[in-house]
Enzyme design. Structure first.
Site, mmCIF file in Angstrom:
data_model
loop_
_atom_site.group_PDB
_atom_site.id
_atom_site.type_symbol
_atom_site.label_atom_id
_atom_site.label_comp_id
_atom_site.label_asym_id
_atom_site.label_seq_id
_atom_site.Cartn_x
_atom_site.Cartn_y
_atom_site.Cartn_z
ATOM 1 N N PHE A 124 0.858 -1.186 0.000
ATOM 2 C CA PHE A 124 0.000 0.000 0.000
ATOM 3 C C PHE A 124 0.895 1.238 0.000
ATOM 4 C CE2 PHE A 124 -2.752 3.011 2.478
ATOM 5 C CZ PHE A 124 -3.906 2.959 1.708
ATOM 6 N N GLY A 132 3.220 11.966 5.888
ATOM 7 C CA GLY A 132 2.715 10.886 6.731
ATOM 8 C C GLY A 132 1.274 11.141 7.104
ATOM 9 N N GLN A 334 6.563 -6.705 33.235
ATOM 10 C CA GLN A 334 6.650 -6.449 34.682
ATOM 11 C C GLN A 334 6.335 -7.726 35.479
ATOM 12 O OE1 GLN A 334 7.820 -3.539 35.393
ATOM 13 N NE2 GLN A 334 7.871 -3.809 37.606
ATOM 14 N N HIS A 336 6.760 -10.753 34.427
ATOM 15 C CA HIS A 336 7.834 -11.727 34.198
ATOM 16 C C HIS A 336 9.153 -11.315 34.862
ATOM 17 C CE1 HIS A 336 5.112 -13.262 31.116
ATOM 18 N NE2 HIS A 336 5.906 -14.295 30.916
ATOM 19 N N GLY A 337 9.249 -10.073 35.321
ATOM 20 C CA GLY A 337 10.506 -9.628 35.921
ATOM 21 C C GLY A 337 11.650 -9.725 34.920
ATOM 22 N N GLY A 338 12.834 -10.087 35.411
ATOM 23 C CA GLY A 338 14.012 -10.171 34.523
ATOM 24 C C GLY A 338 13.792 -11.106 33.350
ATOM 25 N N GLU A 361 -0.731 3.307 10.045
ATOM 26 C CA GLU A 361 -2.165 3.387 9.700
ATOM 27 C C GLU A 361 -2.870 4.490 10.496
ATOM 28 O OE1 GLU A 361 -4.177 0.135 8.323
ATOM 29 O OE2 GLU A 361 -2.405 -1.113 8.020
ATOM 30 N N SER A 364 -1.919 7.602 16.976
ATOM 31 C CA SER A 364 -2.966 7.771 17.993
ATOM 32 C C SER A 364 -3.503 9.201 17.969
ATOM 33 C CB SER A 364 -2.405 7.460 19.388
ATOM 34 O OG SER A 364 -2.174 6.079 19.515
HETATM 35 N N1 CAA Z 1 -13.982 6.834 3.536
HETATM 36 C C1 CAA Z 1 -14.261 7.406 2.343
HETATM 37 N N2 CAA Z 1 -14.058 8.735 2.109
HETATM 38 C C2 CAA Z 1 -13.563 9.474 3.114
HETATM 39 C C3 CAA Z 1 -13.251 8.936 4.380
HETATM 40 C C4 CAA Z 1 -13.487 7.551 4.573
HETATM 41 N N3 CAA Z 1 -13.219 6.970 5.748
HETATM 42 N N4 CAA Z 1 -12.773 9.903 5.171
HETATM 43 C C5 CAA Z 1 -12.770 11.032 4.445
HETATM 44 N N5 CAA Z 1 -13.246 10.772 3.191
HETATM 45 C C6 CAA Z 1 -13.469 11.733 2.125
HETATM 46 C C7 CAA Z 1 -14.366 12.853 2.597
HETATM 47 O O1 CAA Z 1 -15.708 12.535 2.393
HETATM 48 C C8 CAA Z 1 -13.940 14.005 1.732
HETATM 49 O O2 CAA Z 1 -14.555 13.880 0.459
HETATM 50 P P1 CAA Z 1 -14.981 15.199 -0.388
HETATM 51 O O3 CAA Z 1 -13.725 15.856 -0.784
HETATM 52 O O4 CAA Z 1 -15.763 14.656 -1.538
HETATM 53 O O5 CAA Z 1 -15.797 16.048 0.545
HETATM 54 C C9 CAA Z 1 -12.444 13.751 1.538
HETATM 55 O O6 CAA Z 1 -12.218 12.354 1.788
HETATM 56 C C10 CAA Z 1 -11.588 14.564 2.467
HETATM 57 O O7 CAA Z 1 -12.009 14.229 3.768
HETATM 58 P P2 CAA Z 1 -11.503 14.979 5.044
HETATM 59 O O8 CAA Z 1 -11.762 16.444 4.921
HETATM 60 O O9 CAA Z 1 -12.038 14.251 6.235
HETATM 61 O O10 CAA Z 1 -9.941 14.748 4.965
HETATM 62 P P3 CAA Z 1 -8.888 15.332 5.849
HETATM 63 O O11 CAA Z 1 -7.858 15.932 4.967
HETATM 64 O O12 CAA Z 1 -9.449 16.185 6.926
HETATM 65 O O13 CAA Z 1 -8.300 13.975 6.503
HETATM 66 C C11 CAA Z 1 -6.930 12.894 8.061
HETATM 67 C C12 CAA Z 1 -7.367 14.164 7.424
HETATM 68 C C13 CAA Z 1 -8.095 12.156 8.706
HETATM 69 C C14 CAA Z 1 -5.930 13.274 9.096
HETATM 70 C C15 CAA Z 1 -6.308 11.937 7.018
HETATM 71 O O14 CAA Z 1 -5.369 12.652 6.237
HETATM 72 C C16 CAA Z 1 -5.619 10.756 7.678
HETATM 73 O O15 CAA Z 1 -6.264 9.770 8.040
HETATM 74 N N6 CAA Z 1 -4.285 10.828 7.836
HETATM 75 C C17 CAA Z 1 -3.506 9.704 8.358
HETATM 76 C C18 CAA Z 1 -2.919 8.942 7.219
HETATM 77 C C19 CAA Z 1 -2.591 7.536 7.604
HETATM 78 O O16 CAA Z 1 -3.309 6.877 8.335
HETATM 79 N N7 CAA Z 1 -1.500 7.031 7.048
HETATM 80 C C20 CAA Z 1 -1.115 5.668 7.263
HETATM 81 C C21 CAA Z 1 -0.419 5.148 6.065
HETATM 82 S S1 CAA Z 1 -0.701 3.518 5.648
HETATM 83 C C22 CAA Z 1 0.351 2.553 6.518
HETATM 84 O O17 CAA Z 1 0.758 2.871 7.617
HETATM 85 C C23 CAA Z 1 0.570 1.278 5.787
HETATM 86 C C24 CAA Z 1 1.591 0.292 6.104
HETATM 87 O O18 CAA Z 1 2.325 -0.171 5.231
HETATM 88 C C25 CAA Z 1 1.568 -0.340 7.422
#
Ligand code: CAA
Length: 383
Positions: A124, A132, A334, A336-338, A361, A364
């Site tokens: 992904f 990020g 904790q 299990h200690g050491g 993903e 927090s």
């Molecule tokens: N499902 C579908 N559409 C969604 C949605 C959802 N859950 N959430 C938002 N949208 C849509 C909205 O409806 C909106 O659509 P329109 O433009 O048509 O109105 C659009 O997306 C924008 O939505 P928001 O205004 O809510 O978006 P935002 O910019 O405010 O979002 C945020 C901000 C929630 C912080 C988002 O950027 C976010 O989740 N950031 C964190 C990114 C993340 O989790 N990265 C992890 C990477 S993957 C990884 O770690 C993989 C790995 O390999 C382990």
């Protein structure tokens, strides 16, 4: 209303997953962690059990189970080894569920059976070196050349990136459009211009593959349309965060089981340490957090199975379960200690592996902003 009673089928699948985790995953977890070995043979066994495409419809090679059942499987694999659980979460939730929801019939037929059977792994490609939490602000660019989409850029912290046959790549087609210019591409990795580099020296998930991707004019097959990219990424994370949360319930449960067993076995002051009130307090804290995390995951899964909105509830589950996993693993050490400080017992690996789950993903802090916005109606990220 949500029913906490499992069906006979769910019980059977959970037992099968538990036996598989104990028989195949647990015995290899420590050595794979020590050797930083991404165990592709074990990944194939997981696929052969049908655990890589559990929520994918049967017509595309999956098992067609519901989200609640999926959580039972992911919890057991997460209890066994988070490196393997990461494979399940990425392939099933981030990649397969995106193709199921957004792919054309041709794209589904081409990729889903391969991903479910383990013939192909998928990764992904959202995060970049400079992007990020602010996931809409991608530097990777896509442009059309002679009717084909060409992508140039780089991706960072990509789980399974060195082993994947398919990369889901998110790229900007028109920076002025911001998130509405983003698109998602299915990118076969066996093409010129697609290169990867392994990322080493991680705190945990040492048995998981992590990569940096370089995309130098690679060809991509667009999934959905221009402007769908951000929604595809967010909907993928709705499933991915759920899967991470379920895996963390497994870490909580594993920490608890290991601690109960150790506390009954280890004696001090001529009594098993589990008889001391302060040890029982730690066990009780683990029990409560494990049960609460599982309940939140099941609620989010129930909403998904009902086709109801679940983004906020998924963030609540992800936030709580990942933080609980860190705390339960720490409490486990904790107790299990050491002995908990070396890898004779699983608790130190649980702690190192849990630590990334409050980062990837969505951190927090991002989960809290999603929850806060849902309850206040105010977006903390927009001035
Ligand atoms: N499902 C579908 N559409 C969604 C949605 C959802 N859950 N959430 C938002 N949208 C849509 C909205 O409806 C909106 O659509 P329109 O433009 O048509 O109105 C659009 O997306 C924008 O939505 P928001 O205004 O809510 O978006 P935002 O910019 O405010 O979002 C945020 C901000 C929630 C912080 C988002 O950027 C976010 O989740 N950031 C964190 C990114 C993340 O989790 N990265 C992890 C990477 S993957 C990884 O770690 C993989 C790995 O390999 C382990």
């Amino acid at each position: 209303m949500i029913d906490f009673e499992l069906t006979d089928e769910q019980r059977l699948i959970r037992e099968t997953a538990r036996d598989f985790a104990d028989g195949e995953i647990v015995p290899r977890a420590r050595e794979n962690d020590r050797n930083e070995h991404f165990d592709t043979e074990l990944v194939q066994k997981i696929a052969d059990m049908g655990f890589l495409g559990a929520i994918v419809p049967e017509e595309y090679g999956g098992r067609g189970v519901d989200y609640r059942t999926y959580a039972l499987i992911v919890e057991e694999i997460g209890r066994g080894c988070s490196a393997m659980r990461t494979v399940v979460s990425v392939v099933t939730s981030l990649v397969c569920s995106s193709i199921v929801r957004w792919g054309s019939e041709e794209q589904k037929q081409e990729w889903l059976p391969q991903l479910c059977s383990g013939e192909a792994l998928g990764c992904f490609g959202l995060t970049e070196p400079d992007t990020g939490s602010d996931a809409a602000n991608l530097k990777t660019r896509a442009k059309q050349v002679d009717g084909k989409w060409r992508i140039r850029g780089g991706k960072m912290w990509i789980s399974l990136g060195n082993f994947s046959k398919l990369a889901l790549v998110f790229a900007q087609t028109d920076p002025e459009k911001k998130h509405k210019g983003l698109a998602c591409f299915l990118v076969p990795t066996d093409q010129p211009g697609f290169t990867t580099q392994e990322i080493h020296h991680k705190l945990g998930l040492k048995g998981s593959d992590t990569a940096e991707l370089s995309l130098d004019d690679v060809e991509g097959d667009m999934m959905g349309e221009v402007g769908d990219g951000f929604k595809i990424a967010m909907s993928a994370l709705d499933s991915g965060r759920y899967s991470v949360a379920a895996g963390c319930v497994g870490i909580c449960q594993g920490s608890l089981e290991a601690s109960v067993a150790y506390s009954k076995d280890r004696t001090q002051f001529d009594r098993p340490i589990g008889s001391f009130q302060l040890v029982q307090e730690m066990i009780a804290d683990m029990v409560v957090q494990t049960e609460a995390a599982r309940g939140l995951v099941w609620r989010a899964g129930w909403l998904k199975d009902q086709g109801k909105p679940s983004t906020t509830e998924t963030s609540i589950a992800k936030l709580y379960a990942t933080e609980a996993a860190v705390k339960c693993a720490d409490l486990g050490i904790q107790v299990h200690g050491g002995s908990g400080y070396v890898d004779d017992y699983p608790v130190e690996r649980y702690l190192r592996d849990a630590r990334v789950t409050t980062l990837y993903e969505g951190t927090s802090q991002i989960q809290k902003l999603i929850i806060g916005r849902a309850y206040t109606g105010l977006n903390a990220l927009v001035p």
